[in-house]
Design an enzyme around this catalytic site. Structure first.
Site, PDB file in Angstrom:
ATOM      1  CB  CYS A  92       6.786  -6.001 -22.682  1.00 32.83           C
ATOM      2  SG  CYS A  92       5.551  -4.724 -22.361  1.00 32.83           S
TER       3      CYS A  92
ATOM      4  CG  ASP B 206      -0.274   0.070   2.548  1.00 29.53           C
ATOM      5  OD1 ASP B 206       0.554   0.986   2.737  1.00 29.53           O
ATOM      6  OD2 ASP B 206      -0.540  -0.783   3.421  1.00 29.53           O
TER       7      ASP B 206
ATOM      8  CG  HIS C  62       6.903  -8.467  -0.505  1.00 28.86           C
ATOM      9  ND1 HIS C  62       6.502  -8.929   0.722  1.00 28.86           N
ATOM     10  CD2 HIS C  62       8.086  -9.087  -0.773  1.00 28.86           C
ATOM     11  CE1 HIS C  62       7.409  -9.796   1.185  1.00 28.86           C
ATOM     12  NE2 HIS C  62       8.375  -9.892   0.302  1.00 28.86           N
TER      13      HIS C  62
HETATM   14  C1  BJW Z   1       0.521  -5.938  14.488  1.00 21.86           C
HETATM   15  C2  BJW Z   1      -0.643  -5.166  14.522  1.00 21.86           C
HETATM   16  C3  BJW Z   1      -0.557  -3.865  15.075  1.00 21.86           C
HETATM   17  C4  BJW Z   1      -1.114  -7.053  13.616  1.00 21.86           C
HETATM   18  N1  BJW Z   1       0.622  -3.429  15.547  1.00 21.86           N
HETATM   19  N2  BJW Z   1       1.649  -5.502  14.985  1.00 21.86           N
HETATM   20  C5  BJW Z   1      13.492 -19.558   2.632  1.00 21.86           C
HETATM   21  C6  BJW Z   1      12.872 -20.445   3.488  1.00 21.86           C
HETATM   22  C7  BJW Z   1      11.549 -20.841   3.255  1.00 21.86           C
HETATM   23  C8  BJW Z   1      10.841 -20.388   2.165  1.00 21.86           C
HETATM   24  C9  BJW Z   1      11.456 -19.505   1.312  1.00 21.86           C
HETATM   25  C10 BJW Z   1      12.768 -19.113   1.550  1.00 21.86           C
HETATM   26  N3  BJW Z   1      13.104 -18.237   0.561  1.00 21.86           N
HETATM   27  C11 BJW Z   1      12.060 -18.089  -0.261  1.00 21.86           C
HETATM   28  C12 BJW Z   1      11.044 -18.860   0.154  1.00 21.86           C
HETATM   29  C13 BJW Z   1       9.699 -18.986  -0.505  1.00 21.86           C
HETATM   30  C14 BJW Z   1       8.755 -17.864  -0.170  1.00 21.86           C
HETATM   31  C15 BJW Z   1       8.523 -17.813   1.331  1.00 21.86           C
HETATM   32  O1  BJW Z   1       9.096 -17.051   2.062  1.00 21.86           O
HETATM   33  N4  BJW Z   1       7.606 -18.630   1.828  1.00 21.86           N
HETATM   34  C16 BJW Z   1       7.296 -18.666   3.255  1.00 21.86           C
HETATM   35  C17 BJW Z   1       5.826 -18.294   3.451  1.00 21.86           C
HETATM   36  C18 BJW Z   1       7.633 -20.018   3.773  1.00 21.86           C
HETATM   37  N5  BJW Z   1       9.264 -16.585  -0.657  1.00 21.86           N
HETATM   38  C19 BJW Z   1       9.062 -16.177  -1.910  1.00 21.86           C
HETATM   39  O2  BJW Z   1       8.477 -16.877  -2.741  1.00 21.86           O
HETATM   40  C20 BJW Z   1       9.613 -14.820  -2.286  1.00 21.86           C
HETATM   41  N6  BJW Z   1      10.392 -14.879  -3.471  1.00 21.86           N
HETATM   42  C21 BJW Z   1      11.562 -15.511  -3.549  1.00 21.86           C
HETATM   43  O3  BJW Z   1      12.038 -16.104  -2.609  1.00 21.86           O
HETATM   44  O4  BJW Z   1      12.182 -15.381  -4.763  1.00 21.86           O
HETATM   45  C22 BJW Z   1      13.388 -16.110  -4.989  1.00 21.86           C
HETATM   46  C23 BJW Z   1      13.061 -17.305  -5.800  1.00 21.86           C
HETATM   47  C24 BJW Z   1      12.445 -17.139  -7.014  1.00 21.86           C
HETATM   48  C25 BJW Z   1      12.187 -18.250  -7.777  1.00 21.86           C
HETATM   49  C26 BJW Z   1      12.494 -19.510  -7.288  1.00 21.86           C
HETATM   50  C27 BJW Z   1      13.077 -19.647  -6.033  1.00 21.86           C
HETATM   51  C28 BJW Z   1      13.371 -18.537  -5.291  1.00 21.86           C
HETATM   52  C29 BJW Z   1       8.482 -13.860  -2.624  1.00 21.86           C
HETATM   53  C30 BJW Z   1       7.606 -13.582  -1.458  1.00 21.86           C
HETATM   54  C31 BJW Z   1       6.416 -12.729  -1.907  1.00 21.86           C
HETATM   55  C32 BJW Z   1       5.436 -12.465  -0.773  1.00 21.86           C
HETATM   56  N7  BJW Z   1       4.248 -11.896  -1.297  1.00 21.86           N
HETATM   57  C33 BJW Z   1       3.203 -11.464  -0.385  1.00 21.86           C
HETATM   58  C34 BJW Z   1       2.012 -10.929  -1.234  1.00 21.86           C
HETATM   59  C35 BJW Z   1       2.360  -9.560  -1.812  1.00 21.86           C
HETATM   60  C36 BJW Z   1       1.286  -9.044  -2.718  1.00 21.86           C
HETATM   61  C37 BJW Z   1      -0.024  -8.844  -1.989  1.00 21.86           C
HETATM   62  O5  BJW Z   1      -0.139  -7.976  -1.109  1.00 21.86           O
HETATM   63  O6  BJW Z   1      -0.962  -9.557  -2.314  1.00 21.86           O
HETATM   64  O7  BJW Z   1       3.702 -10.436   0.478  1.00 21.86           O
HETATM   65  S1  BJW Z   1       2.664 -12.731   0.749  1.00 21.86           S
HETATM   66  C38 BJW Z   1       2.446 -11.655   2.122  1.00 21.86           C
HETATM   67  O8  BJW Z   1       3.406 -11.979   3.158  1.00 21.86           O
HETATM   68  C39 BJW Z   1       2.827 -10.245   1.626  1.00 21.86           C
HETATM   69  C40 BJW Z   1       3.572  -9.698   2.798  1.00 21.86           C
HETATM   70  O9  BJW Z   1       4.384  -8.618   2.408  1.00 21.86           O
HETATM   71  C41 BJW Z   1       4.334 -10.897   3.298  1.00 21.86           C
HETATM   72  C42 BJW Z   1       4.801 -10.795   4.742  1.00 21.86           C
HETATM   73  O10 BJW Z   1       3.705 -10.711   5.604  1.00 21.86           O
HETATM   74  P1  BJW Z   1       3.754  -9.681   6.829  1.00 21.86           P
HETATM   75  O11 BJW Z   1       3.841  -8.308   6.337  1.00 21.86           O
HETATM   76  O12 BJW Z   1       4.754 -10.135   7.810  1.00 21.86           O
HETATM   77  O13 BJW Z   1       2.260  -9.844   7.411  1.00 21.86           O
HETATM   78  P2  BJW Z   1       1.681 -10.993   8.365  1.00 21.86           P
HETATM   79  O14 BJW Z   1       0.216 -10.950   8.210  1.00 21.86           O
HETATM   80  O15 BJW Z   1       2.358 -12.273   8.143  1.00 21.86           O
HETATM   81  O16 BJW Z   1       2.061 -10.486   9.832  1.00 21.86           O
HETATM   82  C43 BJW Z   1       1.434  -9.347  10.415  1.00 21.86           C
HETATM   83  C44 BJW Z   1       1.989  -9.165  11.804  1.00 21.86           C
HETATM   84  O17 BJW Z   1       1.519  -7.940  12.312  1.00 21.86           O
HETATM   85  C45 BJW Z   1       1.552 -10.269  12.769  1.00 21.86           C
HETATM   86  O18 BJW Z   1       2.717 -10.781  13.412  1.00 21.86           O
HETATM   87  C46 BJW Z   1       0.654  -9.542  13.774  1.00 21.86           C
HETATM   88  O19 BJW Z   1       0.794 -10.023  15.091  1.00 21.86           O
HETATM   89  C47 BJW Z   1       1.137  -8.121  13.661  1.00 21.86           C
HETATM   90  N8  BJW Z   1       0.159  -7.051  13.957  1.00 21.86           N
HETATM   91  N9  BJW Z   1      -1.695  -5.828  14.020  1.00 21.86           N
HETATM   92  C48 BJW Z   1       1.679  -4.212  15.522  1.00 21.86           C
HETATM   93  N10 BJW Z   1      -1.654  -2.998  15.172  1.00 21.86           N
END
Ligand code: BJW
Length: 248
Positions: A138, A109, A126
């Protein structure tokens, strides 16, 4: 989970003391930063988070987009409208009040920018939901009206489908944002880790990077997270309450 008033005050003083010793502060944020603006998180046990209601393999992966592009675009357009109707919260505003702090965010956002952060000091790991890009890469990119998103359409340059300029699972992170973020986290005296489960890589690896290079880690989250084990200090509670007090 809450802290008593005296514990809270003591924790705040300790955190302020930690920041006072630091010249370079970097903020690494996640969906929890925008939660108090009414934007859903992804994996939050305390709310109806997106990945508990929707399947990320269908909605946030190239395979899901290939299978049902309209479903994916409609879902993103629904989220775009929610963001259009949201306002920056007290946490965004507190961060924007400190232009010396570099913003590394996983959020797609534009609430940090709308709170007043300069675009050049915000690195979106992201991507940005505010833009569409050509899925075939492209090079075509276009800003969209979040309040009135355009729906599924084709690239005017090459006719491939357009899609939100965000990073899906299995996709690489934008190179410039990633390189800059790595550099800033390596040289940070303190990394503020705000509202992230720290479960998605490579982004979450930035916390370890700061630690490895000797920086402190200060976590703010409503609950323990993947960052807790690396935290020099952890403030439990909403960032919209902690950050204005911490950064004023
Ligand atoms: C509060 C609160 C308040 C609530 N105050 N706190 C190594 C190990 C294992 C897996 C992998 C690895 N390396 C790569 C991977 C695979 C994968 C991955 O990580 N998977 C895991 C889930 C296991 N990663 C990828 O695929 C990434 N790419 C990559 O590695 O490329 C290299 C590659 C390419 C090709 C082949 C091989 C390798 C890309 C990751 C893309 C993530 N995309 C998303 C969607 C974005 C678009 C969209 O918005 O739709 O990104 S998924 C989603 O998760 C989004 C977020 O940015 C991301 C992280 O989430 P975030 O921000 O932490 O949110 P939450 O909900 O998880 O947590 C919120 C927190 O806030 C909570 O803890 C609450 O308690 C807290 N909270 N209110 C303070 N008021």
């Amino acid at each position: 989970m809450t802290q008593s008033l005296s514990n809270r005050q003591a924790a705040l003083e300790q955190a302020r003391g930690l920041l006072a010793q630091c010249e370079k502060i970097v903020c690494f944020s996640g969906a929890g930063l925008s939660a108090e603006s009414g934007i859903s998180t992804f994996r939050d046990t305390e709310t109806d988070a997106l990945w508990s209601r929707y399947d990320p393999t269908k909605l946030a992966s190239p395979e899901g987009f290939a299978e049902d592009p309209k479903l994916v675009i409609d879902w993103y357009d629904w989220r775009r409208q929610a963001i259009a109707n949201a306002e920056p919260n007290a946490a965004h505003i507190a961060l924007a009040g400190r232009p010396d702090i570099i913003q590394v965010t996983q959020n797609v956002d534009d609430l940090l920018e709308r709170a007043g952060c300069k675009a050049e000091s915000v690195f979106h790991l992201h991507g940005n939901i505010t833009h569409d890009r050509c899925h075939a890469r492209c090079g075509y990119q276009q800003k969209v009206d979040l309040g009135s998103p355009p729906g599924l359409r084709s690239c005017p340059m090459c006719n491939a489908p357009l899609r939100p300029a965000v990073v899906w699972f299995g996709e690489t992170l934008p190179q410039w944002a990633w390189q800059q973020s790595e550099q800033h986290c390596r040289t940070a005296d303190c990394l503020l880790v705000i509202g992230t489960s720290a479960s998605v890589y490579p982004a979450a690896g930035l916390i370890q990077l700061t630690k490895t290079y000797g920086g402190k880690v200060l976590v703010i989250n409503t609950q323990p997270s993947g960052a807790s084990a690396l935290a020099d200090m952890e403030l439990i509670g909403p960032c919209g309450e902690w950050l204005p007090q911490l950064l004023s």
